[in-house]
Design an enzyme around this catalytic site. Structure first.
Site, PDB file in Angstrom:
ATOM      1  N   LEU A   1       0.849  -1.328  -0.123  1.00  0.00           N
ATOM      2  CA  LEU A   1      -0.009  -0.114   0.084  1.00  0.00           C
ATOM      3  C   LEU A   1       0.926   1.262   0.058  1.00  0.00           C
ATOM      4  O   LEU A   1       0.349   2.361  -0.469  1.00  0.00           O
ATOM      5  CB  LEU A   1      -1.018  -0.079   1.205  1.00  0.00           C
ATOM      6  CG  LEU A   1      -2.104  -1.097   1.352  1.00  0.00           C
ATOM      7  CD1 LEU A   1      -2.783  -1.003   2.620  1.00  0.00           C
ATOM      8  CD2 LEU A   1      -2.857  -1.184  -0.054  1.00  0.00           C
ATOM      9  N   GLY A   2       2.147   1.204   0.477  1.00  0.00           N
ATOM     10  CA  GLY A   2       2.945   2.471   0.636  1.00  0.00           C
ATOM     11  C   GLY A   2       4.081   2.101   1.422  1.00  0.00           C
ATOM     12  O   GLY A   2       4.256   1.185   2.121  1.00  0.00           O
TER      13      GLY A   2
ATOM     14  N   ASP B   1       2.016  14.511  14.235  1.00  0.00           N
ATOM     15  CA  ASP B   1       2.077  14.537  12.655  1.00  0.00           C
ATOM     16  C   ASP B   1       0.596  14.536  12.251  1.00  0.00           C
ATOM     17  O   ASP B   1       0.481  13.869  11.335  1.00  0.00           O
ATOM     18  CB  ASP B   1       2.969  13.259  12.497  1.00  0.00           C
ATOM     19  CG  ASP B   1       3.700  13.454  11.002  1.00  0.00           C
ATOM     20  OD1 ASP B   1       3.624  14.410  10.586  1.00  0.00           O
ATOM     21  OD2 ASP B   1       3.840  12.431  10.580  1.00  0.00           O
TER      22      ASP B   1
END
Length: 461
Positions: free
Chosen positions: A22-23, A141
């Site tokens: 996915l990433g 974040d």
């Protein structure tokens, strides 16, 4: 690259079967995987094989697992498991089928996201942050790529990799090490300067108000398509310096049509000094909720699915099918699985109206009377219950389920009485008001401080 093309190139994670990548981040890779034992799809966030589990970089992943283990909230991704060996480290996370907020903003472009949708998404982010902050956890974040929008319209905060306990000093991470223009992914392993609060950029103490600032940047970007301190250049150092030094470009300059009520929420969140911002994410939530409540009737998740349809991330027929399935699913009572075999006993046809009801009585007093809960209440609202660590839930004297359960409870409008029971904690009783077409949240913590027997540990239901 598809899973079919990759074949056996995927790493192995116990009994989980990896479906696709996915990433990729600075220290980890995220995969979509199947968990055959529970017949469900999960996300696996794994430390890169080039990084040792003993490395300081790996500590971020382990910290994320431990912090997520303390959180259980509809607006925060769930952590199902954490595995650490001498060779591997990975988290097994809730899989969110949908898109990132960054994708929505990118597709919306200058056309912006609808005001009500911005406020609703912002409120859901604030709701999740408030839950974390109440437990002393600062995300550090918050940015569009760390907010996921499911195809059902849910809003989920992800990536607690650099989260920390409130009031602890910020580690020597973001800018003290220097930004590397050639490797922006390495910089973002420790936060994203464009969304950091001034105190975080400077490496000072941070608390919940730092996340409030980052949320303000996200709200601003949803409304304008750009960030409040951007001046059209790509110099990351210059951007970080402006963030510390210069005021934000007034929202009204870039989006003159934004109502004052929403503008004030955004600009107050972006104040340079923490003392000038909202003191808590809950205060931001209340302001944004008020804005949405004044403008929207009906299920708010449709604001998200409609926005995804508008920018063509989601097809209209998909959104319609999902909405219909969700309504049908959520109108079913959240009965315990043990009830299912006895459904014929628990279901009755209401005399005169034909409304289907269940009238199983609770094991304790019912403060609101003996009326049964309706399966299909007219003009229904919903109640979402989140309890730390867990509890048996009774509504109007009738047993519903043991937390955590994913689906909200459909209830008729008006006041309902909720009882929370845990074997090692005092019973809690709450009165909640349900409004037609809206979802109320009951977020409670059971007091286990009075445990006897030398500090026996709660092991869950």
């Amino acid at each position: 690259m598809s899973s079919g093309e990759r074949g056996q190139d995927f790493p192995l994670f116990g009994s989980y079967r990896v479906l696709e990548e996915l990433g990729v981040g600075a220290v980890s890779t995220v995969y979509k995987a199947a968990q055959p034992s529970l017949d469900r799809t999960v996300a696996i966030k794994a430390l890169k094989p080039t990084i040792s589990p003993a490395s300081p970089f790996a500590a971020h992943l382990e910290r994320e697992a431990r912090l997520l283990g303390e959180l259980g909230h509809p607006n925060i991704v769930l952590c199902h498991d954490f595995v650490k060996t001498s060779e591997k480290m990975y988290l097994v996370l809730e899989y969110i089928e949908g898109f990132s907020l960054a994708e929505l903003i990118s597709r919306a472009g200058k056309g912006r996201v609808a005001l009500e949708t911005v406020a609703h998404i912002g409120a859901e982010i604030a709701r999740g942050l408030a839950h974390a902050h109440e437990r002393g956890i600062v995300h550090r974040d918050i940015k569009p790529s760390n907010v996921l929008l499911s195809k059902r319209g849910d809003v989920k905060i992800v990536d607690f990799g650099i989260a920390q306990r409130e009031h602890l000093p910020t580690a020597d991470e973001p800018l003290a090490r220097g930004l590397s223009p050639s490797r922006p992914d390495e910089n973002e392993a420790f936060g994203t300067p464009a969304y950091m609060s001034p105190e975080q950029v400077l490496g000072e103490f941070v608390d919940a108000r730092s996340d409030v600032f980052s949320l303000g940047v996200v709200l601003y970007e949803m409304l304008t398509g750009t960030r409040p301190f951007d001046r059209g250049d790509a110099d990351r150092r210059a951007g970080a310096a402006r963030l510390r030094r210069d005021p934000a470009v007034p929202l009204r300059v870039r989006a003159p049509d934004v109502p004052r009520a929403l503008e004030s929420v955004v600009m107050r969140s972006l104040e340079k000094l923490p003392a000038d911002r909202y003191a808590t994410a809950h205060a931001v939530l209340e302001s944004l909720d008020d804005f949405v409540r004044a403008r929207v009737r009906g299920p708010r998740n449709k604001l998200v699915t409609s926005a995804l349809v508008k920018v063509r991330l989601l097809k209209e027929h998909e959104a319609d099918d999902i909405t219909l399935a969700q309504v049908l699913e959520e109108r079913r009572p959240p009965l315990r699985r043990a009830f299912i075999g006895f459904a014929v006993i628990g279901l009755l046809i209401a005399v005169g109206g034909g409304a289907l009801q269940f009238s199983r009585r609770g094991v304790h007093d019912n403060e609101s009377g003996d009326r049964p809960l309706e399966l299909f209440p007219e003009n229904m609202g919903q109640l979402r219950v989140v309890v730390t660590p867990w509890a048996e839930v009774f509504v109007d004297g009738q047993h519903i389920d043991t937390t955590p359960f994913a689906r909200p409870i459909p209830l008729s409008p008006g006041t309902h009485y909720v009882t929370l029971m845990h074997p090692n904690a005092p019973m809690q009783k709450r009165a909640v008001t349900i409004t037609s077409g809206e979802t109320a949240l009951l977020d409670a913590t059971m007091d286990l401080s009075g445990l006897s027997g030398g500090g026996a540990k709660d092991a869950g239901p």
